[in-house]
Design an enzyme around this catalytic site. Structure first.
Site, PDB file in Angstrom:
ATOM      1  N   SER A  34       8.311  21.124  18.320  1.00 19.44           N
ATOM      2  CA  SER A  34       7.781  21.597  19.607  1.00 19.44           C
ATOM      3  C   SER A  34       8.788  21.445  20.738  1.00 19.44           C
ATOM      4  CB  SER A  34       6.535  20.794  20.000  1.00 19.44           C
ATOM      5  OG  SER A  34       5.544  20.912  19.038  1.00 19.44           O
ATOM      6  N   HIS A  65       6.090  27.008  19.653  1.00 18.38           N
ATOM      7  CA  HIS A  65       6.689  27.277  18.350  1.00 18.38           C
ATOM      8  C   HIS A  65       6.866  28.782  18.202  1.00 18.38           C
ATOM      9  CE1 HIS A  65       6.260  23.367  16.207  1.00 18.38           C
ATOM     10  NE2 HIS A  65       5.468  23.145  17.231  1.00 18.38           N
ATOM     11  N   HIS A  87       1.500  22.970  10.788  1.00 21.95           N
ATOM     12  CA  HIS A  87       0.988  21.598  10.872  1.00 21.95           C
ATOM     13  C   HIS A  87      -0.327  21.465  10.110  1.00 21.95           C
ATOM     14  CE1 HIS A  87       3.405  22.237  14.529  1.00 21.95           C
ATOM     15  NE2 HIS A  87       3.714  20.968  14.430  1.00 21.95           N
ATOM     16  N   GLU A  90      -3.483  22.343  12.030  1.00 20.89           N
ATOM     17  CA  GLU A  90      -3.840  23.752  12.222  1.00 20.89           C
ATOM     18  C   GLU A  90      -4.840  24.204  11.161  1.00 20.89           C
ATOM     19  OE1 GLU A  90      -0.380  26.417  13.599  1.00 20.89           O
ATOM     20  OE2 GLU A  90       0.632  24.696  12.712  1.00 20.89           O
ATOM     21  N   MET A 215       2.869  14.222  14.538  1.00 19.64           N
ATOM     22  CA  MET A 215       1.911  14.902  13.650  1.00 19.64           C
ATOM     23  C   MET A 215       2.612  15.794  12.631  1.00 19.64           C
ATOM     24  SD  MET A 215      -0.629  16.101  16.735  1.00 19.64           S
ATOM     25  CE  MET A 215      -1.032  14.977  18.086  1.00 19.64           C
ATOM     26  N   HIS A 251       0.203  18.451  26.380  1.00 21.69           N
ATOM     27  CA  HIS A 251       1.155  19.228  25.583  1.00 21.69           C
ATOM     28  C   HIS A 251       2.233  19.866  26.448  1.00 21.69           C
ATOM     29  CE1 HIS A 251       2.646  21.327  22.097  1.00 21.69           C
ATOM     30  NE2 HIS A 251       2.359  22.513  22.589  1.00 21.69           N
TER      31      HIS A 251
HETATM   32  N1  HPA Z   1       1.388  11.418  19.752  1.00 23.70           N
HETATM   33  C1  HPA Z   1       1.402  12.202  18.664  1.00 23.70           C
HETATM   34  N2  HPA Z   1       2.173  13.260  18.545  1.00 23.70           N
HETATM   35  C2  HPA Z   1       2.988  13.565  19.571  1.00 23.70           C
HETATM   36  C3  HPA Z   1       3.018  12.804  20.739  1.00 23.70           C
HETATM   37  C4  HPA Z   1       2.169  11.667  20.835  1.00 23.70           C
HETATM   38  O1  HPA Z   1       2.140  10.922  21.835  1.00 23.70           O
HETATM   39  N3  HPA Z   1       3.935  13.372  21.570  1.00 23.70           N
HETATM   40  C5  HPA Z   1       4.430  14.453  20.914  1.00 23.70           C
HETATM   41  N4  HPA Z   1       3.861  14.575  19.698  1.00 23.70           N
END
Ligand code: HPA
Length: 286
Positions: A34, A65, A87, A90, A215, A251
């Protein structure tokens, strides 16, 4: 749906890709997480193939993405780069999440760089810290290798003593040093998401020895090792994990931080790639 065995499906995907980019056999594979997709735009002689044009690939649904496979050259090294990934959150199975990694293996890469955006647990990290993944915790509650094993990929019970190649870590560290940037090392914990963690979960993860949380990456790294590919893992700490700072995580912030490290991240990758492909063994000067 194609019901042929996974191995044949990966070979089929690889043939389709080769038909679009026949110049070279990619030597290094890469997955850009990302907000980290910009590196793929630097490749020369590049061909970009949207995921939905590769047989067997699912479709990426996440903002940030691009969802395409880019083939091209980086400093004389042929690369196959996933600009985006699939992922578990998803709704895809781990077989779908890792199918692109199977395809990179079928294309003939020997080394892969897997990158991600991650939350920082280690109190000495800050937003924008780059972290070499030294090891991982698979807390997704599933393993991409469950089900029948195809020995053509690798053994039933693959060893994971050194998922993230030590030599690759050293090479990346030396390049970071030559660039004058800090590259930390740490353990990446993978949870399924898509919700971010609670502060209690973050305390738990810290007590388990995690430095970063995300993730992705772990299913791909396991599958890469199953095929005996060497792995370099890189996290961009896009935010401090839940409860570390007194503010929520969103995000957009994750993407913004990815964008803010773009130049450094791209330069580091550009310097490291030739070393991973065995083209060069020396650290280049400033
Ligand atoms: N947690 C989980 N996944 C992530 C995070 C987070 O804080 N930041 C970017 N991806």
């Amino acid at each position: 749906m194609d019901m042929s065995p996974l191995y044949e499906r990966a070979e089929h995907a690889a043939r389709t890709i080769r038909a679009r980019w026949a110049a070279e056999t990619p030597r290094v594979g890469m997955v850009l997480g990302s907000g980290l997709g910009a590196f793929a735009d630097q490749l020369t002689e590049a061909v970009a193939i949207p995921f939905d044009e590769v047989p067997g690939f699912a479709r990426s649904t996440v903002e940030g993405h691009a969802g395409r496979l880019v083939l091209g050259m980086c400093d004389g090294v042929p690369l196959a780069v996933m600009q985006g990934r699939f992922h578990f959150y998803e709704g895809y199975g781990l077989d779908e999440v890792t199918f692109p990694m199977r395809t990179l293996g079928a294309l003939g890469v020997k080394a892969v760089v897997i990158t991600n955006a991650a939350g920082g647990l280690n109190n000495t990290f800050t937003q924008g810290t780059l972290m070499l993944i030294s090891d991982h915790l698979n807390l997704m509650g599933a393993n991409p290798l469950s089900g029948a094993n195809d020995e053509r990929f690798g053994p039933r019970f693959p060893d994971l003593t050194e998922v993230y190649d030590r030599e690759f870590q050293e090479l990346a560290s030396k390049e970071a040093q030559a660039m004058g940037i800090e590259l930390r090392r740490g353990v990446y914990a993978a949870l399924t998401g898509p919700s971010y963690e609670t502060p209690a979960e973050i305390r738990m993860l810290r007590s388990l020895g995690a430095d970063a949380v995300g993730m992705s990456t772990v299913p791909e790294a396991i599958v890469a090792r199953h095929m005996s590919l060497k792995v370099l893992g890189l996290s961009c700490i896009t935010n401090m994990a839940a409860g570390v700072l007194d503010r929520p995580i969103d995000h957009a912030e994750v993407l913004e931080t990815g964008e803010s490290v773009r130049e450094t991240f791209t330069e580091l990758l550009q310097r490291v790639i030739p070393l991973l492909s065995g083209q060069r063994s020396e650290v280049r000067g400033q």
